[in-house]
Design a protein around this motif. Structure first.
Motif, short mmCIF file in Angstrom:
data_model
loop_
_atom_site.label_atom_id
_atom_site.label_comp_id
_atom_site.label_asym_id
_atom_site.label_seq_id
_atom_site.Cartn_x
_atom_site.Cartn_y
_atom_site.Cartn_z
N ARG A 133 0.81 -1.22 0.00
CA ARG A 133 0.00 0.00 0.00
C ARG A 133 0.85 1.27 0.00
O ARG A 133 0.31 2.37 -0.03
N PHE A 134 2.15 1.12 0.04
CA PHE A 134 3.05 2.26 0.14
C PHE A 134 3.77 2.52 -1.18
O PHE A 134 4.23 1.59 -1.83
N THR A 135 3.84 3.82 -1.55
CA THR A 135 4.60 4.23 -2.73
C THR A 135 5.48 5.41 -2.34
O THR A 135 4.99 6.38 -1.77
N ALA A 136 6.76 5.29 -2.64
CA ALA A 136 7.69 6.39 -2.39
C ALA A 136 8.06 7.02 -3.72
O ALA A 136 8.29 6.32 -4.71
N GLN A 137 8.08 8.34 -3.73
CA GLN A 137 8.48 9.08 -4.94
C GLN A 137 9.62 10.02 -4.58
O GLN A 137 9.62 10.65 -3.52
#
Lengths: 112, 118
Positions: free
Chosen positions: A60-64
């Protein structure tokens, strides 16, 4: 001016919402970027670890990371009450560099 | 993987006592360990960086005679707060990094030690 700026919040959202957490930084030499989650009276737990610009997804986690804007983000999809914690961004200069520079941390509450 | 264990989790002692905190990497070898201090609702403040077999490097403003650090093995570092006083009361957290000093592995943190000096 701090090297890493992070809105301390607090941030409160309903369960199921998409959460966006952000940090800006001033030193363009930072290359490694991390997000940690810290529950009350516990140590930080590594959530995401990225190198240079781009996106990374884990569940559920997205890093940009946008190095041109000196801006990093963490997105949490389908947020859960168990995601309620303080989220710390951290960054490091180069491979082998010892020290991390932390943001102030954002306190997040997910309301059932 | 990458579990860091810190002990004790909470200690209360009288002013003037010395307190030792242990930090262990359970499933990896950590050439480098770090000690942080955290005040309520604030971020982590790095106190010192410890490399196995050598003297610790202290951050500016941290008294090395007050906060003794020993990193005698690849899995254990200790922080001793000597002659602790109420102003030393805080949350102390260690972290460890896999691999050598030239690596790019992230730091993994212990669960912290809450120190209360009466």
């Amino acid at each position: 001016q701090k090297e890493v700026e992070q809105d301390p919040g607090p941030l409160s959202v309903p369960e199921g919402a998409i959460v966006s957490l952000n940090c800006t930084y001033s030193n363009s030499a930072f290359q490694y970027f991390m997000w940690y989650r810290q529950y009350s009276r516990k140590g930080p737990e590594l959530l995401m670890y990225t190198y240079s610009s781009g996106n990374k997804e884990d569940g559920r986690f997205t890093a940009q990371v946008d190095k041109s804007s000196k801006y990093i983000s963490l997105f949490i999809r389908d947020s859960q009450p168990s995601d309620s914690a303080t989220y710390l961004c951290a960054m490091r200069l180069y491979q082998g560099a010892q020290k991390l520079v932390f943001g102030q941390g954002t306190r997040l509450t997910i309301n059932p | 993987g990458a579990v860091v264990s810190q002990h004790p989790s909470w200690v209360i002692c009288k002013s003037g006592t010395s307190v030792k905190i242990e930090c262990r990497s359970l499933d990896f070898q950590a050439t480098t360990m770090f000690w942080y201090r955290q005040f309520p609702k604030q971020s982590l403040m790095l106190m010192a960086t410890s490399n196995e077999g050598s003297k610790a490097t202290y951050e500016q403003g941290v008294e090395k005679d007050k906060f003794l650090i020993n990193h005698a093995s690849l899995t254990l570092s200790t922080l001793t707060v000597t002659s602790a006083h109420p102003e030393d009361s805080s949350f102390y957290i260690c972290s460890a990094r896999e691999g050598g000093t030239g690596g790019n592995q992230p730091q993994h943190f212990g669960d912290g030690t809450r120190l209360s000096i009466l």
